[in-house]
Design an enzyme around this catalytic site. Structure first.
Site, PDB file in Angstrom:
ATOM      1  N   LEU A   1       0.866  -1.083  -0.075  1.00 46.82           N
ATOM      2  CA  LEU A   1       0.054  -0.056   0.058  1.00 46.82           C
ATOM      3  C   LEU A   1       0.751   1.330   0.067  1.00 46.82           C
ATOM      4  O   LEU A   1       0.359   2.374  -0.109  1.00 46.82           O
ATOM      5  CB  LEU A   1      -0.997  -0.111   1.243  1.00 46.82           C
ATOM      6  CG  LEU A   1      -2.045  -0.704   0.979  1.00 46.82           C
ATOM      7  CD1 LEU A   1      -2.964  -0.782   2.402  1.00 46.82           C
ATOM      8  CD2 LEU A   1      -2.966  -0.604  -0.130  1.00 46.82           C
TER       9      LEU A   1
ATOM     10  N   PRO B   1       2.832   2.680  -2.169  1.00 48.13           N
ATOM     11  CA  PRO B   1       2.713   3.682  -3.513  1.00 48.13           C
ATOM     12  C   PRO B   1       1.458   4.402  -3.363  1.00 48.13           C
ATOM     13  O   PRO B   1       1.457   5.508  -3.578  1.00 48.13           O
ATOM     14  CB  PRO B   1       2.757   2.737  -4.784  1.00 48.13           C
ATOM     15  CG  PRO B   1       3.866   1.391  -4.035  1.00 48.13           C
ATOM     16  CD  PRO B   1       3.220   1.396  -2.551  1.00 48.13           C
ATOM     17  N   TYR B   2       0.350   3.758  -2.838  1.00 50.36           N
ATOM     18  CA  TYR B   2      -0.842   4.493  -2.788  1.00 50.36           C
ATOM     19  C   TYR B   2      -0.930   5.441  -1.876  1.00 50.36           C
ATOM     20  O   TYR B   2      -1.313   6.581  -1.818  1.00 50.36           O
ATOM     21  CB  TYR B   2      -2.149   3.532  -2.609  1.00 50.36           C
ATOM     22  CG  TYR B   2      -3.266   3.951  -2.156  1.00 50.36           C
ATOM     23  CD1 TYR B   2      -4.238   4.432  -3.102  1.00 50.36           C
ATOM     24  CD2 TYR B   2      -3.853   3.902  -0.841  1.00 50.36           C
ATOM     25  CE1 TYR B   2      -5.393   4.823  -2.895  1.00 50.36           C
ATOM     26  CE2 TYR B   2      -5.117   4.610  -0.453  1.00 50.36           C
ATOM     27  CZ  TYR B   2      -5.774   5.129  -1.469  1.00 50.36           C
ATOM     28  OH  TYR B   2      -7.167   5.649  -1.329  1.00 50.36           O
ATOM     29  N   MET B   3      -0.453   5.194  -0.530  1.00 49.15           N
ATOM     30  CA  MET B   3      -0.205   6.348   0.500  1.00 49.15           C
ATOM     31  C   MET B   3       0.648   7.252   0.061  1.00 49.15           C
ATOM     32  O   MET B   3       0.399   8.461   0.373  1.00 49.15           O
ATOM     33  CB  MET B   3       0.049   5.495   1.692  1.00 49.15           C
ATOM     34  CG  MET B   3      -0.709   4.594   2.397  1.00 49.15           C
ATOM     35  SD  MET B   3      -2.353   5.472   2.888  1.00 49.15           S
ATOM     36  CE  MET B   3      -3.137   4.216   3.914  1.00 49.15           C
TER      37      MET B   3
ATOM     38  N   LYS C   1      -1.438   9.572  -2.192  1.00 43.52           N
ATOM     39  CA  LYS C   1      -2.357  10.427  -1.403  1.00 43.52           C
ATOM     40  C   LYS C   1      -1.797  11.450  -0.788  1.00 43.52           C
ATOM     41  O   LYS C   1      -2.114  12.645  -0.463  1.00 43.52           O
ATOM     42  CB  LYS C   1      -3.268   9.517  -0.399  1.00 43.52           C
ATOM     43  CG  LYS C   1      -4.248   8.445  -1.319  1.00 43.52           C
ATOM     44  CD  LYS C   1      -5.090   9.389  -1.972  1.00 43.52           C
ATOM     45  CE  LYS C   1      -6.443   8.302  -2.483  1.00 43.52           C
ATOM     46  NZ  LYS C   1      -7.214   9.332  -3.363  1.00 43.52           N
TER      47      LYS C   1
END
Length: 210
Positions: free
Chosen positions: A122, A124-126, A129
């Site tokens: 997670l 890269p997603y965080m 964001k």
């Protein structure tokens, strides 16, 4: 006073669009393909077709605020995360500023401020964001940032919390409760430049998000 919903065909986006229509809130649902129109048209929800990986500036015409709830999804790689969750989000912020929109409502993620603390897959997603939120804060557009916890498909309760302390460390929130929170924020025109964590809890949405 129309709200552009970017990511309208997502799981949160659809629920928010339904709530907005039922509440009489003028919206435009931005979807990626013509084939997605039928679901919205059957429910009386206006749509427009635009691709976050292409030119989508026309989507902003006639709108005064944005709800950005788009995401690359759990089955894509870091490349799409960069293009959608980061780059498309910052492009949308730029367009909102150019158009002089009244507010930009960003759906982010709990603990996005510390991407390295997230599970490895997670991160890269965080990180995306984290960067998109930072860009929005500095863009000169009035904003709200909503940071839901781990999303579930439980039904709406209308009861939420805004900190882990309230929940005893439980970090989940239903997508349905996120949609209700977004409806409240869209109605609450006086709220600007604020950030809220969002978890399932015991307080009403209107009491928690003030």
């Amino acid at each position: 006073m129309t709200t552009l919903v970017i990511g309208a065909n997502g799981q949160i986006g659809r629920q928010f669009c339904l709530l907005a229509r039922e509440a009489g809130v003028p919206i435009k649902a931005m979807i990626r393909r013509e084939a997605q129109c039928a679901w919205f048209e059957e429910r009386g929800i206006p749509t427009l077709v635009a691709d976050l990986e292409g030119d989508f500036r026309h989507a902003f015409a006639g709108c005064d605020q944005v709800v950005f709830t788009a995401g690359s999804g759990p089955h894509t790689g870091p490349d799409k995360t960069l293009l959608i969750d980061l780059y498309a989000a910052t492009r949308a912020v730029d367009l909102a500023r150019e158009r002089g929109l009244a507010r930009f409502v960003m759906v982010s993620a709990l603990r996005a401020e510390d991407p390295q603390a997230a599970p490895e897959k997670l991160r890269p997603y965080m990180a995306a964001k984290f960067a998109a939120d930072a860009y929005l804060r500095c863009a000169g557009v009035p904003y709200l940032i909503l940071k839901p916890g781990r999303l579930t498909d439980e039904p709406a309760t209308g009861k939420v919390a805004t900190s882990l302390e309230e929940t005893g460390g439980e970090n989940t929130v239903s997508r349905a409760n996120v949609a209700h929170a977004l409806l409240h924020l869209v109605h609450s025109r006086g709220l600007i430049d604020r950030e809220f964590h969002l978890l399932d809890g015991t307080r009403s949405v209107s009491d928690a998000l003030v």
